[in-house]
Design an enzyme around this catalytic site. Sequence first.
Site, PDB file in Angstrom:
ATOM      1  CD  GLU A 178      -7.556   1.543   2.933  1.00  0.00           C
ATOM      2  OE1 GLU A 178      -6.385   1.784   3.306  1.00  0.00           O
ATOM      3  OE2 GLU A 178      -8.252   2.376   2.335  1.00  0.00           O
ATOM      4  CG  ASN A 212      -1.991   1.016   1.188  1.00  0.00           C
ATOM      5  OD1 ASN A 212      -1.883   2.023   0.487  1.00  0.00           O
ATOM      6  ND2 ASN A 212      -3.046   0.803   1.954  1.00  0.00           N
ATOM      7  NE  ARG A 216      -6.268  14.969   1.131  1.00  0.00           N
ATOM      8  CZ  ARG A 216      -6.514  13.682   0.988  1.00  0.00           C
ATOM      9  NH1 ARG A 216      -7.737  13.272   0.673  1.00  0.00           N
ATOM     10  NH2 ARG A 216      -5.565  12.790   1.176  1.00  0.00           N
ATOM     11  CE  LYS A 262      -0.373   2.830   7.265  1.00  0.00           C
ATOM     12  NZ  LYS A 262      -1.752   3.051   7.785  1.00  0.00           N
ATOM     13  CG  HIS A 296     -11.112   7.054   1.363  1.00  0.00           C
ATOM     14  ND1 HIS A 296     -11.608   8.219   1.902  1.00  0.00           N
ATOM     15  CD2 HIS A 296      -9.768   7.110   1.504  1.00  0.00           C
ATOM     16  CE1 HIS A 296     -10.594   8.964   2.344  1.00  0.00           C
ATOM     17  NE2 HIS A 296      -9.473   8.302   2.113  1.00  0.00           N
ATOM     18  NE  ARG A 352      -5.446   3.255  -1.038  1.00  0.00           N
ATOM     19  CZ  ARG A 352      -4.933   4.471  -0.790  1.00  0.00           C
ATOM     20  NH1 ARG A 352      -3.653   4.602  -0.525  1.00  0.00           N
ATOM     21  NH2 ARG A 352      -5.705   5.533  -0.795  1.00  0.00           N
TER      22      ARG A 352
END
Length: 399
Positions: free
Chosen positions: A386, A7, A246, A14, A185, A97
């Site tokens: 995830e 990821n 953000r 990760k 996401h 990912r």
Amino acid sequence: MKILVLNAGSSSQKSCLYELTEPLPNDPPAPLWEAQIDWTAQAGKALLKIKANGKKIEQTIDSSDQATDTLQLLKTLSEGDTKVIQHSNEVDVVGHRIVHGGQSYRQSVRIDQTVKDTIADLARFAPLHNPANLQGIEAIEQSLGNVPQVAVFDTAFHSTLSAAASLYPIPYEWYEKGVQRYGFHGISHQYCANRAAQLLEQDLHSLKLITCHLGNGCSSAAIRNGQSIDTTMGFTPLEGLMMGSRSGSIDPGVVLYLMREDHYSIDEVEKLLNKQSGLLGVSGVSSDLRQVVNAETERSTLAIETYIHRLRSNIGAMIASLEGLDAIVFTAGVGENSAMIRSRTCEAFRWLGLELDEGKNQASPVDQNIAALSSKVQILVIHTEEDWAIAQECWKLAR
């Protein structure tokens, strides 16, 4: 089957290694090996964290480039105290990912040169993420050779959005050039929807769900019949909810004003909206909700109130898209750990018959239903997985 998951992001990465046998477990299994690289701790350095064989190792290394650091990290799979395999060829498949799949990918795919070229081309839509994702793929090619690799796209779950939900009300020619609402996401939202159905012991396709991924980045999704029908992020991960740093959605006229009146450059506006806004911009304290809460200043209080107001408003929009609601899910760093955010958010929907059990809410729940017994809408806290979702996608394709 041994499945390695990468990821990769622009500032961290990760990784984990799973060993799976049939049938797959309902609950996420513990990885054999977990690792992380953090490039933000110190300039010119990388912080490596590895967990395996009951041991946790941290070390800081000189960092010349991220690809080299990734290769060094992967060596710990088969070397030293964190060794869990004898040889790299024991890894059967590697899952990645990939943030942006554009209009090209509506599901996970085996990676070949065409897929790599498309990921590189889509970097124009996700310049901070897709290049880092591609770098991870190439690092695996260098370290593990011809092992099969799978791309799992964050945008794929939202590819079921209707044209009305994905189209911006701008000249249609822009849509034909790829300017549309993609959503992000998706891996987390899809995992949480499936996990919610497990916890509620109901068929996913019978449920109307709202999943709230609240971390440093934030988004919510409306899920019906197991499919995403609406979501808050759009063309980029900047749209939608107020986030850590953000802005979330703002009047585009603000950007025009800044560029016209104060002569901001494109790069300056991009930095302002992505890295200097949200909780950080309003509070002046931090992008971390915990620090904002602890500050107890007028601006930090305003930041929290604005965050909650926008979260409630967007959940309301998701309810309208679903035309009903069976359960709301909170996940990611804030969603899983902030009882205050969950409580304040749920207050606004008592009219739906949604009732929170405050005792359960305060008890640091993980994969639990925290709704009161009398609640007509269920309230779940789910630890997003995830990496496990990516591993499951790899398993399906490999089988």
